[in-house]
Design a protein around this motif. Sequence first.
Motif, PDB file in Angstrom:
ATOM      1  N   LEU A 232      -0.062  -3.246  10.472  1.00  0.00           N
ATOM      2  CA  LEU A 232      -0.184  -1.677  10.603  1.00  0.00           C
ATOM      3  C   LEU A 232       1.033  -1.018   9.869  1.00  0.00           C
ATOM      4  O   LEU A 232       0.818   0.027   9.680  1.00  0.00           O
ATOM      5  CB  LEU A 232      -0.556  -1.443  11.926  1.00  0.00           C
ATOM      6  CG  LEU A 232      -2.068  -1.708  12.333  1.00  0.00           C
ATOM      7  CD1 LEU A 232      -2.210  -1.486  13.826  1.00  0.00           C
ATOM      8  CD2 LEU A 232      -3.067  -1.112  11.559  1.00  0.00           C
ATOM      9  N   HIS A 233       2.085  -1.625  10.076  1.00  0.00           N
ATOM     10  CA  HIS A 233       3.395  -1.013   9.494  1.00  0.00           C
ATOM     11  C   HIS A 233       3.273  -0.954   7.987  1.00  0.00           C
ATOM     12  O   HIS A 233       3.772  -0.006   7.412  1.00  0.00           O
ATOM     13  CB  HIS A 233       4.492  -1.898  10.001  1.00  0.00           C
ATOM     14  CG  HIS A 233       6.021  -1.190   9.639  1.00  0.00           C
ATOM     15  ND1 HIS A 233       7.025  -1.710  10.061  1.00  0.00           N
ATOM     16  CD2 HIS A 233       6.390  -0.251   8.950  1.00  0.00           C
ATOM     17  CE1 HIS A 233       7.932  -1.115   9.581  1.00  0.00           C
ATOM     18  NE2 HIS A 233       7.593   0.058   8.573  1.00  0.00           N
ATOM     19  N   TRP A 234       2.645  -2.130   7.325  1.00  0.00           N
ATOM     20  CA  TRP A 234       2.617  -2.264   6.028  1.00  0.00           C
ATOM     21  C   TRP A 234       1.726  -1.198   5.460  1.00  0.00           C
ATOM     22  O   TRP A 234       1.880  -0.595   4.497  1.00  0.00           O
ATOM     23  CB  TRP A 234       2.043  -3.652   5.753  1.00  0.00           C
ATOM     24  CG  TRP A 234       1.921  -4.057   4.295  1.00  0.00           C
ATOM     25  CD1 TRP A 234       2.934  -4.634   3.589  1.00  0.00           C
ATOM     26  CD2 TRP A 234       0.995  -3.578   3.593  1.00  0.00           C
ATOM     27  NE1 TRP A 234       2.230  -4.852   2.040  1.00  0.00           N
ATOM     28  CE2 TRP A 234       1.013  -4.354   2.262  1.00  0.00           C
ATOM     29  CE3 TRP A 234      -0.502  -3.157   3.842  1.00  0.00           C
ATOM     30  CZ2 TRP A 234       0.119  -4.116   1.211  1.00  0.00           C
ATOM     31  CZ3 TRP A 234      -1.580  -3.033   2.791  1.00  0.00           C
ATOM     32  CH2 TRP A 234      -1.154  -3.583   1.449  1.00  0.00           C
ATOM     33  N   MET A 235       0.520  -1.205   6.077  1.00  0.00           N
ATOM     34  CA  MET A 235      -0.472  -0.062   5.895  1.00  0.00           C
ATOM     35  C   MET A 235       0.022   1.211   5.910  1.00  0.00           C
ATOM     36  O   MET A 235      -0.321   2.172   5.097  1.00  0.00           O
ATOM     37  CB  MET A 235      -1.775  -0.254   6.692  1.00  0.00           C
ATOM     38  CG  MET A 235      -2.519  -1.656   6.758  1.00  0.00           C
ATOM     39  SD  MET A 235      -3.498  -2.160   7.727  1.00  0.00           S
ATOM     40  CE  MET A 235      -4.868  -0.573   7.249  1.00  0.00           C
ATOM     41  N   PHE A 236       0.717   1.448   6.965  1.00  0.00           N
ATOM     42  CA  PHE A 236       1.229   3.039   7.495  1.00  0.00           C
ATOM     43  C   PHE A 236       2.196   3.296   6.017  1.00  0.00           C
ATOM     44  O   PHE A 236       1.989   4.629   5.589  1.00  0.00           O
ATOM     45  CB  PHE A 236       2.002   2.940   8.783  1.00  0.00           C
ATOM     46  CG  PHE A 236       2.357   4.374   9.076  1.00  0.00           C
ATOM     47  CD1 PHE A 236       1.353   5.303   9.455  1.00  0.00           C
ATOM     48  CD2 PHE A 236       3.528   4.630   8.898  1.00  0.00           C
ATOM     49  CE1 PHE A 236       1.958   6.648   9.977  1.00  0.00           C
ATOM     50  CE2 PHE A 236       3.941   5.908   9.285  1.00  0.00           C
ATOM     51  CZ  PHE A 236       3.132   6.855   9.699  1.00  0.00           C
ATOM     52  N   ASP A 237       3.050   2.550   5.485  1.00  0.00           N
ATOM     53  CA  ASP A 237       4.183   2.531   4.819  1.00  0.00           C
ATOM     54  C   ASP A 237       3.396   2.943   3.324  1.00  0.00           C
ATOM     55  O   ASP A 237       3.996   3.754   2.457  1.00  0.00           O
ATOM     56  CB  ASP A 237       5.298   1.592   4.670  1.00  0.00           C
ATOM     57  CG  ASP A 237       6.134   1.466   5.696  1.00  0.00           C
ATOM     58  OD1 ASP A 237       6.155   2.584   6.484  1.00  0.00           O
ATOM     59  OD2 ASP A 237       6.972   0.754   5.882  1.00  0.00           O
ATOM     60  N   ARG A 238       2.053   2.453   3.180  1.00  0.00           N
ATOM     61  CA  ARG A 238       1.632   2.416   1.810  1.00  0.00           C
ATOM     62  C   ARG A 238       0.379   3.494   1.703  1.00  0.00           C
ATOM     63  O   ARG A 238      -0.378   3.431   0.816  1.00  0.00           O
ATOM     64  CB  ARG A 238       1.220   1.002   1.451  1.00  0.00           C
ATOM     65  CG  ARG A 238       1.972   0.206   0.862  1.00  0.00           C
ATOM     66  CD  ARG A 238       1.914  -1.433   1.091  1.00  0.00           C
ATOM     67  NE  ARG A 238       2.878  -1.978   0.720  1.00  0.00           N
ATOM     68  CZ  ARG A 238       3.973  -2.462   1.389  1.00  0.00           C
ATOM     69  NH1 ARG A 238       4.088  -1.887   2.516  1.00  0.00           N
ATOM     70  NH2 ARG A 238       5.090  -3.171   0.894  1.00  0.00           N
ATOM     71  N   GLY A 239       0.348   4.216   2.953  1.00  0.00           N
ATOM     72  CA  GLY A 239      -0.592   5.473   2.961  1.00  0.00           C
ATOM     73  C   GLY A 239      -1.940   4.961   3.149  1.00  0.00           C
ATOM     74  O   GLY A 239      -2.805   5.726   2.870  1.00  0.00           O
ATOM     75  N   LEU A 240      -2.344   3.778   3.646  1.00  0.00           N
ATOM     76  CA  LEU A 240      -3.727   3.574   3.955  1.00  0.00           C
ATOM     77  C   LEU A 240      -4.109   3.959   5.306  1.00  0.00           C
ATOM     78  O   LEU A 240      -5.284   4.195   5.593  1.00  0.00           O
ATOM     79  CB  LEU A 240      -3.777   1.938   4.272  1.00  0.00           C
ATOM     80  CG  LEU A 240      -3.622   1.159   2.675  1.00  0.00           C
ATOM     81  CD1 LEU A 240      -3.462  -0.282   2.920  1.00  0.00           C
ATOM     82  CD2 LEU A 240      -4.390   1.684   1.564  1.00  0.00           C
ATOM     83  N   ILE A 241      -2.856   4.335   6.323  1.00  0.00           N
ATOM     84  CA  ILE A 241      -3.375   4.907   7.429  1.00  0.00           C
ATOM     85  C   ILE A 241      -2.474   6.065   7.885  1.00  0.00           C
ATOM     86  O   ILE A 241      -1.264   6.135   7.131  1.00  0.00           O
ATOM     87  CB  ILE A 241      -3.450   3.844   8.467  1.00  0.00           C
ATOM     88  CG1 ILE A 241      -2.010   3.067   8.520  1.00  0.00           C
ATOM     89  CG2 ILE A 241      -4.613   2.967   8.494  1.00  0.00           C
ATOM     90  CD1 ILE A 241      -1.858   2.120   9.691  1.00  0.00           C
ATOM     91  N   SER A 242      -3.115   6.986   8.476  1.00  0.00           N
ATOM     92  CA  SER A 242      -2.033   8.159   8.936  1.00  0.00           C
ATOM     93  C   SER A 242      -2.396   8.547  10.366  1.00  0.00           C
ATOM     94  O   SER A 242      -3.281   7.986  11.105  1.00  0.00           O
ATOM     95  CB  SER A 242      -1.918   9.143   7.887  1.00  0.00           C
ATOM     96  OG  SER A 242      -0.902  10.066   8.113  1.00  0.00           O
TER      97      SER A 242
END
Length: 310
Positions: A232-242
Amino acid sequence: MGKLVLLHKADSIYEDEPDIVYDFPRSYLKAVDEAVCDWIVYYEPVKAGPRGYFAVAKIDRVIPKPGAEGRFLAMIEPGSFLPFDREVPRLISGRPLESALTGPDGTPKKGGAIQLAVRRLPEADFARIVDLGLPQDLERMEATRYDPQRDEVDDESKSFERPVLERLTRRPYRDVAFRRKVREAYGYRCAMSGLMLRNGGGRPEVQAAHIKPVADRGSDSVRNGLALSGTLHWMFDRGLISVAEDCETILVSHNKVPRDVVGRLLAPDGKLVRPADPRDAPHRDNLRWHRENVFGRALSGDPAPWETSG
């Protein structure tokens, strides 16, 4: 130049944001002006709570407060704010940590300086308070936290005397301090999945994510952090989740993230886990920055974790 103690309480009539701005009246202008480009320590007064000395920051500049005659704003240098790993008590063995508050016999003075919202702080007092709140060996403490028998640690984690200001500006040290405070604030639980996972040695499998990156002038305040699992950290940093404007609903870029992945990774109610202390909750301005500048942007070339083998 000159260091200060700044009193802060959450319910103050002054609009303080400790990692951004300190609001104060004209009576303290001379002292605060003298502290521009120097460091301050934040202090919670007795009637406001139990924390005592709780953070350090650096004053960047002072400006008049718009629309408020006789009030001024000390703007905090971006990236300088750092919460103490251990909140420092007001007294140790019955003696104040500030020499200006100490009587000839070592006991606390009454009235006078102790009631000031802005107090000058000698270098020796500053160093002592910071050493208590941000220990010299914090990196080693973290490196050996879940492996007390570990004989070898990275050179950067070894304990040796570092000047206080070097420690406060050194990125690896600040990263460790930030990680410890953010994970603790969330009870070592992922803020988006709600899971608290630990490996065989008891080490929490949760990371500390900056909401607004340090490279973009984000702070090391817990309010600029989320405890997240690695994926989820990876996804958050890449704009997939917010996180939505309500500061609790998790947003997902559904055209980039398969729905089965969402179901496996996020909490069923789609809401953030909140930290135990409301003062540690993500700041809405940091979340808005992430939505406006990161969420939904194009993916980088590296494969998503759910696409990799193994």
